[in-house]
Design a protein around this motif. Structure first.
Motif, PDB file in Angstrom:
ATOM      1  N   VAL A   1       9.489  29.044 -25.213  1.00  0.00           N
ATOM      2  CA  VAL A   1       8.545  29.366 -23.943  1.00  0.00           C
ATOM      3  C   VAL A   1       7.444  29.687 -24.523  1.00  0.00           C
ATOM      4  O   VAL A   1       6.375  28.902 -24.165  1.00  0.00           O
TER       5      VAL A   1
ATOM      6  N   GLY B   1       7.029  34.314 -30.332  1.00  0.00           N
ATOM      7  CA  GLY B   1       8.044  35.364 -30.721  1.00  0.00           C
ATOM      8  C   GLY B   1       8.138  36.481 -29.625  1.00  0.00           C
ATOM      9  O   GLY B   1       8.556  37.479 -29.902  1.00  0.00           O
TER      10      GLY B   1
ATOM     11  N   CYS C   1       9.167  35.890 -26.164  1.00  0.00           N
ATOM     12  CA  CYS C   1      10.118  35.859 -25.007  1.00  0.00           C
ATOM     13  C   CYS C   1      11.613  35.831 -25.523  1.00  0.00           C
ATOM     14  O   CYS C   1      12.558  35.805 -24.776  1.00  0.00           O
TER      15      CYS C   1
HETATM   16 FE1  FES Z   1       9.941  31.672 -29.797  1.00  0.00          FE
HETATM   17 FE2  FES Z   1       9.542  32.845 -27.268  1.00  0.00          FE
HETATM   18  S1  FES Z   1       9.400  30.622 -27.945  1.00  0.00           S
HETATM   19  S2  FES Z   1      10.202  33.693 -28.957  1.00  0.00           S
END
Ligand code: FES
Length: 277
Positions: free
Chosen positions: A220, A224, A226
């Motif tokens: 998303v 690091g 979400c």
């Molecule tokens: Fe890796 Fe959100 S896409 S923690």
């Protein structure tokens, strides 16, 4: 159609299912290192799509994209050379260690892996490694044009198709096994289908061959925050976007990875259907 931001400088079909896009992004191209990825956003309210990099040269980022989800179809049908992406973020993730290992193999059987195959071996060859590329496609129709294969950066190149319609019949796993038996593999990198990566980890484990795989998870934010791309690695929680996406394949909990990767399949199918309606 006019879009603001990152200009498309090239766009071509690679096969009936994949295409190539090149975008002007000088600051990303300059900073990018093999192993890292980018995220593109087509329009202001568009989704963030993580993508492997095929080439980062002359201020441009080249990518191989599968005509799979809503956004990739929109890019394929509605954006042309001269149009602009709304945004591109990167480089993201950790670079791989490019140094002399000896014989370096890259094996791939799907679109992002094919891009990484070229990018990784190019860097590995530049520092004096003997490079071996194995590229697997489903059939002759899906094989990319010669100029988009990893041949120019491979000292040895194997093209395989699963139905045997061109090249060697079989999968990269068969070739890897043969190369291991001939004692030709010092380290192996791989990208593409997660199921194949899980099998590759099991194949190389008994031989103790260092094996690094690109673990693609649903992302998303890509930074690091979400938690969407979390994986279990060596008994710990890691994030593919921040701690990877390339991991030591022998330490990845592949069962968990495969389970999590499939969790939005139904929503993705519906979004694609709605776009095509
Ligand atoms: Fe890796 Fe959100 S896409 S923690």
């Amino acid at each position: 159609m006019v879009h603001m931001g990152y200009k498309i400088t090239d766009k071509r079909d690679l096969s009936p299912i994949d295409f190539f896009v090149e975008v002007e992004a000088p600051h990303i191209a300059k900073a990018w290192k093999p192993g890292q990825f980018v995220i593109f956003i087509l329009h202001e309210r568009g989704e963030r799509v993580p993508m492997s990099v095929y080439k980062a040269e002359n201020g441009r980022i080249g990518m191989f994209i599968r005509k799979l989800g809503k956004t990739s179809l929109q890019l394929y049908y509605e954006f042309n050379v001269g149009d602009e992406f709304y945004s591109m973020v990167g480089p993201l993730g950790k670079p791989i260690k490019v140094k002399y290992y000896g014989n370096v193999v890259f094996a791939s059987d799907a679109v992002c892996g094919q891009a990484e195959n070229y990018a990784t071996l190019k860097a590995m060859k530049e520092v004096g490694n003997y490079t071996i590329s194995i590229q697997t496609f489903e059939n002759a129709e899906n094989v990319y044009p010669e100029e988009f294969l990893a041949k120019p950066v491979a000292d040895e190149h194997y093209l395989t198709t699963e139905d045997g319609s061109v090249g060697i019949k079989g999968h990269y796993l068969d070739i890897v096994k043969e190369l291991i038996e001939k004692d030709k593999v010092d380290i192996i990198f791989a990208g593409g289908k997660l199921g194949s990566l899980a099998k590759l980890a099991e194949l190389t484990r008994p031989y103790g061959i260092p094996t690094y795989a690109t673990v693609r998870q649903i992302m998303v934010d890509g930074t690091g925050m979400c938690g969407s791309c979390r994986i279990l690695y060596d008994g710990e929680v890691k994030f593919a976007c921040r701690d990877g996406p390339v991991f030591d394949a022998h330490k990845v909990d592949w069962e968990d990875v495969l389970r999590r990767a499939n969790r939005f399949l139904e929503q993705e199918r519906l979004a694609k259907e709605r776009y095509l309606e």
